[in-house]
Design a protein around this motif. Structure first.
Motif, PDB file in Angstrom:
ATOM      1  N   ASN A   3       0.845  -1.195   0.000  1.00  0.00           N
ATOM      2  CA  ASN A   3       0.000   0.000   0.000  1.00  0.00           C
ATOM      3  C   ASN A   3       0.879   1.244   0.000  1.00  0.00           C
ATOM      4  O   ASN A   3       1.629   1.478   0.945  1.00  0.00           O
ATOM      5  CB  ASN A   3      -0.910  -0.008   1.229  1.00  0.00           C
ATOM      6  CG  ASN A   3      -2.020   1.022   1.139  1.00  0.00           C
ATOM      7  OD1 ASN A   3      -2.067   1.814   0.205  1.00  0.00           O
ATOM      8  ND2 ASN A   3      -2.897   1.017   2.118  1.00  0.00           N
ATOM      9  N   PRO A   9      -4.539  -0.391  -2.787  1.00  0.00           N
ATOM     10  CA  PRO A   9      -3.641  -1.420  -2.244  1.00  0.00           C
ATOM     11  C   PRO A   9      -3.471  -2.595  -3.195  1.00  0.00           C
ATOM     12  O   PRO A   9      -4.362  -2.916  -3.980  1.00  0.00           O
ATOM     13  CB  PRO A   9      -4.343  -1.846  -0.948  1.00  0.00           C
ATOM     14  CG  PRO A   9      -5.222  -0.700  -0.582  1.00  0.00           C
ATOM     15  CD  PRO A   9      -5.673  -0.113  -1.889  1.00  0.00           C
ATOM     16  N   ASN A  69       4.439  -0.293   5.796  1.00  0.00           N
ATOM     17  CA  ASN A  69       3.093  -0.877   5.871  1.00  0.00           C
ATOM     18  C   ASN A  69       2.873  -1.634   7.167  1.00  0.00           C
ATOM     19  O   ASN A  69       1.778  -1.624   7.736  1.00  0.00           O
ATOM     20  CB  ASN A  69       2.844  -1.795   4.683  1.00  0.00           C
ATOM     21  CG  ASN A  69       2.624  -1.056   3.375  1.00  0.00           C
ATOM     22  OD1 ASN A  69       2.478  -1.677   2.325  1.00  0.00           O
ATOM     23  ND2 ASN A  69       2.612   0.279   3.399  1.00  0.00           N
TER      24      ASN A  69
END
Length: 584
Positions: free
Chosen positions: A412, A418, A450
């Motif tokens: 992402n 994403p 992330n």
């Protein structure tokens, strides 16, 4: 040697080995199972996630507690992995014995080389090593399209950990079980023969199962003299004793699950044949739901014997993602039991699966028309792999903010949808990361970022969960950094607090565009290696494969008629288009 009587006898402790529902975790403990999906070169992203997770757990463990410290623990109970995820799960189990520096944007080259995840996935696995031709010398066989020496070198680096990483200091980690179970999934090309008594007029159904795995019991925190190995697992340690294997053997299993068809060579492996006795399956019987699979042992008799089966079962292994042996179910069974009640609410959850999957986004479709035999190979392999990906139900649960026993980390970047398009390594059917170290470096750092975001915003339970409720003691969101309003709108508590350097926002580097020019073109050094490998592959085919049998000739003759120069041009065009499509 194993006898038929031994292999066919009942297992007295079956219910203890394979409980329908597991006991609750230890007091004040949240159990976490790691599920590491297939990656190919995108293993750099998964490695970054794991690097930050270990740093965060280390910082919490090493933090001096005070009156306001969390009163609960998070414990790693199991890891399961497929393909590149299988390699990383074994690498993690190896590294948990030692201290190592995390890698950030500001890390030095020495720190990068001393970090096992960065060293293997970012530094070592590079296309120039995979285009070398020494694997084609002194042999008539073609083991694979790419040279696997880089993988074999990583096997040695990990197995000889203390030498590779300059006598690292041992690190005690109380947040991991010892031994720690690690499952590596395998596609067993020989297969395991099974038979089922249908209970109707003597009807017996036979089949061959190609979905296989190995369970490793990793003593990362030192040998435990009080632990008895399960009959379906192999112990792994630096000082292997009876029933255990060395790390070099464990890494063979890791390379077996990473044997991507055609791209990398198949791996000859072996396992104790008795392990196949312990393959449970679930039936709709509330009193006895976990049944024992019935291997057709007569099909495995040693040559010339009517009663003896060889102790070791030998087979060829391919990428663990090719067969329907996804690691999610293996992880769930260790955590929850084989037919568990689903405890998933934020108020009740006390254990969870964490799925780390770089590619959790929209899949690409295959061809919609006729193809010749050569061009059909790639979509055929892709179909086998796609069909064995994670179950839709598992992905839904992992992404649902109202489910607290399933979580997921996927690639992402800020402002992007994403999934795989966020990482450079997902280009070219996930082989693109091998082309440039900057691709892998970007993905590693994004994985760390992330993971930090996940721990801050997603990995939580409700404030009224018995695990955290005594500590919350009536406080509301905003009263403490760990208490916040979750994605479901309910007061929640973060399960892993951030201490030390993990509190600072993780930085990444810009998406690595333009490394091969615009439009992308391979640099002369890589193109020369590619040309040399193509030439040698073609020579091997001409000398050793033509006229072997009609099926090989059908595939190989059109390839040879294409010509080496045209093959090189086609590969160049494929790479250029693939990088362009990915914005690289």
């Amino acid at each position: 040697m194993a006898t038929l009587d031994d292999l066919e006898s009942s297992i007295e402790n079956w219910d203890d080995l394979f409980p329908a529902i597991n006991n609750a975790p230890a007091a004040n403990t949240f159990e976490l199972g790691l599920v590491l999906g297939g990656t190919v070169s995108a293993g750099a992203y998964t490695a970054g996630v794991i690097d930050f997770l270990v740093e965060a757990l280390d910082a919490w463990q090493d933090q001096k507690p005070d009156a306001d410290s969390p009163t609960w623990k998070v414990k790693l109970k199991v890891a399961t992995g497929t393909s590149g995820g299988g390699v990383t799960s074994v690498l993690l189990a190896r590294a948990l014995s030692y201290q190592f520096p995390p890698v950030r944007t500001t890390s030095t080259v020495d720190e990068q080389n001393l970090n096992p995840f960065y060293r293997v996935w970012v530094k070592e696995l590079d296309i120039q090593k995979m285009l070398a031709t020494d694997d084609l010398d002194n042999t008539t066989a073609i083991p694979s399209l790419l040279n696997a020496s880089a993988l074999d070198n990583c096997k040695q680096l990990i197995a000889n950990y203390a030498v590779t990483f300059q006598n690292p200091v041992a690190k005690a980690r109380s947040y991991v079980d010892n031994p720690w179970p690690v499952y590596v999934t395998l596609t067993n090309l020989r297969g395991i023969p099974y038979s089922i008594d249908m209970g109707i007029n003597g009807l017996v159904q036979e089949y061959v199962d190609h979905a296989d795995f190995v369970r490793l019991a990793v003593f990362s925190q030192g040998l435990d003299a009080h632990y008895s190995l399960r009959p379906d697992e192999l112990g792994v340690s630096d000082q292997p004793t009876l029933g255990q294997i060395p790390w070099s053997k464990a890494m063979e299993y890791a390379l077996g699950t990473a044997a991507f068809p055609v791209g990398f060579p198949l791996r000859p492996l072996d396992k104790p044949v008795s392990h196949y006795r312990y393959r449970p399956f679930i039936v709709d019987d509330p009193l006895n739901p976990v049944k024992q699979g019935t291997v057709k042992w007569q099909a495995l008799l040693a040559p010339g014997s009517d009663t003896i089966v060889n102790d070791e079962y030998h087979f060829l292994a391919a990428d663990g993602g090719m067969a329907d042996n996804e690691p999610i179910n293996l992880c769930r069974q260790v955590l929850e039991g084989y037919a568990p009640a689903n405890i998933s609410s934020g108020t009740d959850a006390n254990r969870a699966l964490l799925l780390i999957d770089p590619f959790a986004d929209q899949a690409s479709l295959g061809p919609d028309g006729a193809l010749d035999v050569i061009k059909s190979l790639q979509p055929l392999i892709a179909t086998l792999l796609d069909q064995a990906r994670y179950d839709s139900r598992d992905l839904y649960l992992a992404g649902n903010p109202n489910i607290f026993n399933r979580f997921m980390i996927t690639a992402n970047r800020q402002g992007q949808v994403p999934g795989g398009k966020n990482i450079a390594s997902a280009s070219l059917s996930a082989f693109g990361g091998f082309l440039h170290e900057d691709y892998r470096r970007h993905d590693f750092l994004l994985g760390r970022q992330n993971c930090q975001k996940f721990l801050r915003e997603n990995f939580c339970v409700h404030a009224d969960n018995p695990l955290v409720k005594p500590w919350v003691n009536g406080r509301q969101p905003g009263d403490h950094p760990l208490i916040f309003t979750g994605a479901d709108g309910v007061a929640s508590v973060k399960l892993i607090p951030l201490y030390g350097n993990t509190i600072y926002n993780e930085a990444t580097i810009a998406f690595p565009t333009g490394r091969f020019g615009t439009p992308p073109a391979l640099p002369p050094a890589i193109e020369a290696l590619l040309q040399a490998r193509i030439a040698k592959l073609v020579d091997k085919i001409k000398d050793n494969y033509l006229n072997a049998n009609i099926f090989e000739d059908i595939y190989l003759l059109p390839l040879l008629k294409t010509g080496e120069d045209q093959l090189l041009a086609s590969v160049n065009s494929l790479i250029s288009q693939g990088l362009s499509d990915w914005g690289l």
